[in-house]
Design an enzyme around this catalytic site. Sequence first.
Site, PDB file in Angstrom:
ATOM      1  N   ASN A   1     -35.129  -2.570  -7.468  1.00 46.91           N
ATOM      2  CA  ASN A   1     -35.567  -3.860  -8.018  1.00 46.91           C
ATOM      3  C   ASN A   1     -35.262  -4.065  -9.682  1.00 46.91           C
ATOM      4  O   ASN A   1     -36.061  -4.911 -10.280  1.00 46.91           O
ATOM      5  CB  ASN A   1     -36.957  -4.092  -7.918  1.00 46.91           C
ATOM      6  CG  ASN A   1     -37.927  -2.815  -8.385  1.00 46.91           C
ATOM      7  OD1 ASN A   1     -37.136  -1.840  -8.975  1.00 46.91           O
ATOM      8  ND2 ASN A   1     -39.221  -2.614  -7.934  1.00 46.91           N
TER       9      ASN A   1
ATOM     10  N   GLN B   1     -54.512  -1.325 -11.729  1.00 47.12           N
ATOM     11  CA  GLN B   1     -54.073  -2.408 -10.970  1.00 47.12           C
ATOM     12  C   GLN B   1     -54.931  -2.440  -9.641  1.00 47.12           C
ATOM     13  O   GLN B   1     -54.921  -1.361  -9.263  1.00 47.12           O
ATOM     14  CB  GLN B   1     -52.834  -2.888 -10.774  1.00 47.12           C
ATOM     15  CG  GLN B   1     -52.086  -2.969 -12.026  1.00 47.12           C
ATOM     16  CD  GLN B   1     -50.336  -3.169 -11.803  1.00 47.12           C
ATOM     17  OE1 GLN B   1     -49.633  -3.319 -12.907  1.00 47.12           O
ATOM     18  NE2 GLN B   1     -49.728  -3.213 -10.902  1.00 47.12           N
TER      19      GLN B   1
HETATM   20  P1  NAD Z   1     -34.502   4.716 -15.128  1.00 50.21           P
HETATM   21  O1  NAD Z   1     -34.926   6.183 -14.816  1.00 50.21           O
HETATM   22  O2  NAD Z   1     -33.182   4.168 -14.695  1.00 50.21           O
HETATM   23  O3  NAD Z   1     -34.357   4.854 -16.754  1.00 50.21           O
HETATM   24  C1  NAD Z   1     -35.556   5.179 -17.417  1.00 50.21           C
HETATM   25  C2  NAD Z   1     -34.867   5.461 -19.004  1.00 50.21           C
HETATM   26  O4  NAD Z   1     -35.977   5.666 -19.759  1.00 50.21           O
HETATM   27  C3  NAD Z   1     -34.143   6.806 -19.039  1.00 50.21           C
HETATM   28  O5  NAD Z   1     -32.861   6.426 -19.506  1.00 50.21           O
HETATM   29  C4  NAD Z   1     -34.922   7.858 -19.790  1.00 50.21           C
HETATM   30  O6  NAD Z   1     -34.192   8.707 -20.311  1.00 50.21           O
HETATM   31  C5  NAD Z   1     -35.631   6.682 -20.554  1.00 50.21           C
HETATM   32  N1  NAD Z   1     -37.004   7.412 -21.384  1.00 50.21           N
HETATM   33  C6  NAD Z   1     -37.978   8.232 -20.555  1.00 50.21           C
HETATM   34  N2  NAD Z   1     -38.837   8.657 -21.524  1.00 50.21           N
HETATM   35  C7  NAD Z   1     -38.675   8.081 -22.578  1.00 50.21           C
HETATM   36  C8  NAD Z   1     -39.021   7.764 -23.971  1.00 50.21           C
HETATM   37  N3  NAD Z   1     -40.077   8.560 -24.502  1.00 50.21           N
HETATM   38  N4  NAD Z   1     -38.548   7.205 -24.851  1.00 50.21           N
HETATM   39  C9  NAD Z   1     -37.489   6.490 -24.502  1.00 50.21           C
HETATM   40  N5  NAD Z   1     -36.729   6.433 -23.642  1.00 50.21           N
HETATM   41  C10 NAD Z   1     -37.468   7.082 -22.409  1.00 50.21           C
HETATM   42  O7  NAD Z   1     -35.540   3.594 -14.662  1.00 50.21           O
HETATM   43  P2  NAD Z   1     -35.722   2.121 -14.519  1.00 50.21           P
HETATM   44  O8  NAD Z   1     -35.180   1.856 -13.197  1.00 50.21           O
HETATM   45  O9  NAD Z   1     -34.919   1.649 -15.772  1.00 50.21           O
HETATM   46  O10 NAD Z   1     -37.059   1.908 -14.609  1.00 50.21           O
HETATM   47  C11 NAD Z   1     -37.654   2.115 -15.793  1.00 50.21           C
HETATM   48  C12 NAD Z   1     -39.213   1.798 -15.615  1.00 50.21           C
HETATM   49  O11 NAD Z   1     -39.515   0.296 -15.331  1.00 50.21           O
HETATM   50  C13 NAD Z   1     -39.781   2.558 -14.459  1.00 50.21           C
HETATM   51  O12 NAD Z   1     -40.176   3.972 -14.373  1.00 50.21           O
HETATM   52  C14 NAD Z   1     -41.116   1.810 -14.118  1.00 50.21           C
HETATM   53  O13 NAD Z   1     -42.096   2.280 -14.809  1.00 50.21           O
HETATM   54  C15 NAD Z   1     -40.750   0.496 -14.610  1.00 50.21           C
HETATM   55  N6  NAD Z   1     -40.436  -0.723 -13.556  1.00 50.21           N
HETATM   56  C16 NAD Z   1     -41.114  -1.897 -13.416  1.00 50.21           C
HETATM   57  C17 NAD Z   1     -41.182  -2.647 -12.551  1.00 50.21           C
HETATM   58  C18 NAD Z   1     -41.992  -3.820 -12.441  1.00 50.21           C
HETATM   59  O14 NAD Z   1     -42.207  -4.524 -11.207  1.00 50.21           O
HETATM   60  N7  NAD Z   1     -42.524  -4.325 -13.456  1.00 50.21           N
HETATM   61  C19 NAD Z   1     -40.109  -2.405 -11.510  1.00 50.21           C
HETATM   62  C20 NAD Z   1     -39.289  -1.262 -11.483  1.00 50.21           C
HETATM   63  C21 NAD Z   1     -39.541  -0.474 -12.495  1.00 50.21           C
END
Ligand code: NAD
Length: 372
Positions: free
Chosen positions: A117, A285
């Site tokens: 997503n 939530q």
């Molecule tokens: P991803 O794993 O592709 O990317 C996450 C990035 O965050 C990585 O590059 C990682 O190195 C970085 N990161 C981790 N800790 C960090 C920190 N302390 N400071 C800076 N960067 C840091 O994940 P993604 O697919 O991009 O998703 C990210 C997050 O978005 C998910 O973990 C989830 O919590 C959230 N999300 C929300 C929804 C929604 O419906 N609102 C849907 C999908 C994901």
Amino acid sequence: MKVLLVLYDGGKAAEEESRLLGTIQNKLGIADWLKEGGHELVATSDKEGEGSEFRKHIVDAEVLITTPFHPGYLTKEVMQTAKNLKLCVTAGVGSDHVDLNAANERNITVAEVSGSNVVSVAEHVMMTILLLVRNYTPAHEQIISGGWDVAPIARHAFDLEGKVVGTVGAGRIGYRVLQRLMPFDCKELLYFDYAPLPEQAAKAINVRRVDSLEDMVAQCDIVTINCPLHEKTKGLFNKELISKMKPGAWLVNTARGAICDAEAVADAVNSGHLGGYGGDVWNNQPASSSHPWRSMKHPLGGGNGMVAHYSGTTLDAQLRYAEGTKTILHNFLTGKAQDPANVIVENGDYVSKAYGKRDTKADERKEEVRTD
Ligand code: NAD
């Protein structure tokens, strides 16, 4: 095998719309398939407290499947009661509702449907940035209520062009947000992430990496949070960090609510230090009816871009994460290895590199291109 599904109750909408797969009514489309395989499936939305269906059935379930939109919170305490649990599947992205360190102690695998997503969320981030910067919500409310008064709206409306935008986390979502910002001719695009983007990927979108989060937020007109919730990001945007943001800057968080201190954010919006805050994720939530993010408001009106958690659960996204969940289950049932991109923890260790910088076997894996 007993599979426990914790999903939200979609009510009439889910009875009428079978593509609302992430609901207890439509059970991710896997109910018949599991039944044919002779497995037991329990689906519930009742997840809070000791007497809940979640707590009752987790005791002998082998597999737990839950979405981040209505998460069954698998704390260490709850996990201790889950005697048969081997696999937790997140139907979506973001597995912070599971105590991942406790899962490692118990050798429980946690997997999610990576990438399912990410476009849905990146589009929502763009929408939220625009509606805050352009002061859309009060303008729309005024029209619905029969009014017509441009000046009070325009006095807090700006262009996205020429602004500095930074993302905390430049993984799948963060990178896609930056890509989508390119045609808006922002002054500069920045990112803070302990994992640097591959050189070509950074060059393609002309983004500059900033080594310190404090330095980055101080330069930004708009900050978007796109990293997972883990020990190092819980409460990251507290009073102190928010005070380092430019007066009038906007903050958008579709990652996880608990990355921000709820009171500190509400105070910053209500005082006008932040131009606004928006997103779809809440620290618990469903959010309580008195949550400060429901009522916060900029002194000039607007500044509140909050909605319920739905950015990653569009009908398009639901199809993708339902299919991905079935693949993960199929692999589990047939003893096939999971796609490493979907595995958060396995065999007592972190496989994902995204849940904090730590010394794990994930560090030994070849650097993967995370923007795929
Ligand atoms: P991803 O794993 O592709 O990317 C996450 C990035 O965050 C990585 O590059 C990682 O190195 C970085 N990161 C981790 N800790 C960090 C920190 N302390 N400071 C800076 N960067 C840091 O994940 P993604 O697919 O991009 O998703 C990210 C997050 O978005 C998910 O973990 C989830 O919590 C959230 N999300 C929300 C929804 C929604 O419906 N609102 C849907 C999908 C994901």
